[in-house]
Design an enzyme around this catalytic site. Structure first.
Site, short mmCIF file in Angstrom:
data_model
loop_
_atom_site.label_atom_id
_atom_site.label_comp_id
_atom_site.label_asym_id
_atom_site.label_seq_id
_atom_site.Cartn_x
_atom_site.Cartn_y
_atom_site.Cartn_z
N VAL A 283 7.44 2.48 3.83
CA VAL A 283 8.40 1.83 2.93
C VAL A 283 7.87 1.85 1.49
CG1 VAL A 283 9.67 -0.30 2.42
CG2 VAL A 283 9.33 0.41 4.79
N CYS A 284 6.58 1.62 1.31
CA CYS A 284 6.00 1.66 -0.04
C CYS A 284 6.10 3.06 -0.63
CB CYS A 284 4.55 1.21 0.00
SG CYS A 284 4.33 -0.48 0.58
N ALA A 285 5.83 4.06 0.19
CA ALA A 285 5.96 5.44 -0.26
C ALA A 285 7.40 5.74 -0.65
CB ALA A 285 5.48 6.39 0.83
N SER B 204 0.83 -1.20 0.00
CA SER B 204 0.00 0.00 0.00
C SER B 204 0.86 1.25 0.00
CB SER B 204 -0.91 0.03 1.23
OG SER B 204 -1.63 1.25 1.26
#
Length: 166
Positions: free
Chosen positions: A59-61, A54
């Protein structure tokens, strides 16, 4: 092929259908403006495809922001991110981060990337963290499945693989 990853230290299973040396299967997904994306429209382009759980997690950002910055240094490279986030969340994220040179895709509607390429953590129904680099002929030249979902990918290895294709 079933591979094991961990999510906060808990073992989970990911079925992946991506193999280095083979062509990436076609898929349809939804863009942030709710229009359809079809991989076949990107023939003859080098692709960097990132999947993650997501965009609303740190971390995804970070993965999205880092690859967005690095991709700006390469001509004729298409950067694509795929998650199960709704297109609205992906659009908001790109607007907030001033990201304009990547295509964000949601697999929420068709589940076509999941069906054709895999990469979903079965126990969570979210994508694992993956980096897939595809050459102009549609062949996978680099693939990384992060063993711990909360870890960032190896950016330097991915960028080296990308440089070899440019």
């Amino acid at each position: 092929m079933i591979k094991e990853v961990t999510f906060k230290g808990i073992k989970m299973n990911v079925e992946t259908k991506v193999e280095v040396g083979k062509n990436l299967s076609n898929f349809k997904a939804t863009k942030k403006d709710l229009s359809d994306f079809n991989l076949e429209d990107y023939k003859n382009k080098v692709l960097v495809i990132n999947t993650f759980p997501s965009v609303d997690t740190p971390v995804c950002a970070m993965q999205t922001i880092k690859f967005n910055k690095e991709a700006a240094n390469f001509k004729d490279v298409e950067l694509i991110t795929i998650s199960k986030d709704l297109p609205f969340a992906l659009g908001r994220f790109c607007l907030d981060q001033k990201i304009t040179n990547l295509t964000t895709l949601s697999d929420y509607r068709y589940n076509d990337f999941e069906k054709n390429c895999g990469g979903v953590i079965k126990e969570l129904n979210l994508f694992a963290r993956q980096v897939i680099i595809v050459n102009k002929q549609g062949q996978v030249k680099y693939y990384e499945l992060c063993k711990e979902v909360g870890s960032e990918p190896d950016y330097s290895k991915a960028l080296e693989a990308l440089k070899e294709l440019i």
